[in-house]
Design a protein around this motif. Sequence first.
Motif, PDB file in Angstrom:
ATOM      1  N   LEU A  40      19.252  13.264 -16.747  1.00  0.00           N
ATOM      2  CA  LEU A  40      19.205  14.804 -16.683  1.00  0.00           C
ATOM      3  C   LEU A  40      17.981  15.151 -16.207  1.00  0.00           C
ATOM      4  O   LEU A  40      17.951  16.100 -15.198  1.00  0.00           O
ATOM      5  N   ALA A  73      25.059  20.832 -17.753  1.00  0.00           N
ATOM      6  CA  ALA A  73      23.712  20.518 -17.140  1.00  0.00           C
ATOM      7  C   ALA A  73      24.076  19.861 -15.717  1.00  0.00           C
ATOM      8  O   ALA A  73      23.253  19.955 -14.746  1.00  0.00           O
ATOM      9  N   ALA A  75      19.471  24.916 -13.859  1.00  0.00           N
ATOM     10  CA  ALA A  75      19.479  23.374 -14.388  1.00  0.00           C
ATOM     11  C   ALA A  75      18.683  23.308 -15.368  1.00  0.00           C
ATOM     12  O   ALA A  75      19.056  22.687 -16.393  1.00  0.00           O
ATOM     13  N   ALA A 115      19.815  24.757 -18.647  1.00  0.00           N
ATOM     14  CA  ALA A 115      21.239  23.952 -19.018  1.00  0.00           C
ATOM     15  C   ALA A 115      20.618  22.575 -19.903  1.00  0.00           C
ATOM     16  O   ALA A 115      21.238  22.190 -20.781  1.00  0.00           O
ATOM     17  N   LEU A 116      19.732  22.014 -19.016  1.00  0.00           N
ATOM     18  CA  LEU A 116      18.966  20.881 -19.579  1.00  0.00           C
ATOM     19  C   LEU A 116      18.167  21.182 -20.796  1.00  0.00           C
ATOM     20  O   LEU A 116      18.547  20.455 -21.953  1.00  0.00           O
TER      21      LEU A 116
END
Length: 90
Positions: A79, A35, A47, A50-51
């Motif tokens: 994040l 992330a 992103a 990925a989070l």
Amino acid sequence: MANTKSAEKAARQAVVHRARNDAATSRLRSAIRKATLAVKSGKQAEAAAALEAATPIIDSMVNKGLIHRNKAARHKSRLTRQVRSLAPAK
């Protein structure tokens, strides 16, 4: 070395538990790293994905007792803030 049967069993179990905890911790760190790298790449969609993948892993580690819930909240918050900062300004 263990002196009793129960201590021997506890030592055997500790080896298994440690291996499981190490694997789970590695999984957590990898998710957070992916992330973070996605944020640094500057691609907002990547992103965000990925989070989204890292969030359930972080929550799972709390339920397993590997990290404290505040640490999990801190990771998710940071994040999320980083991902949102990539969004184009309105």
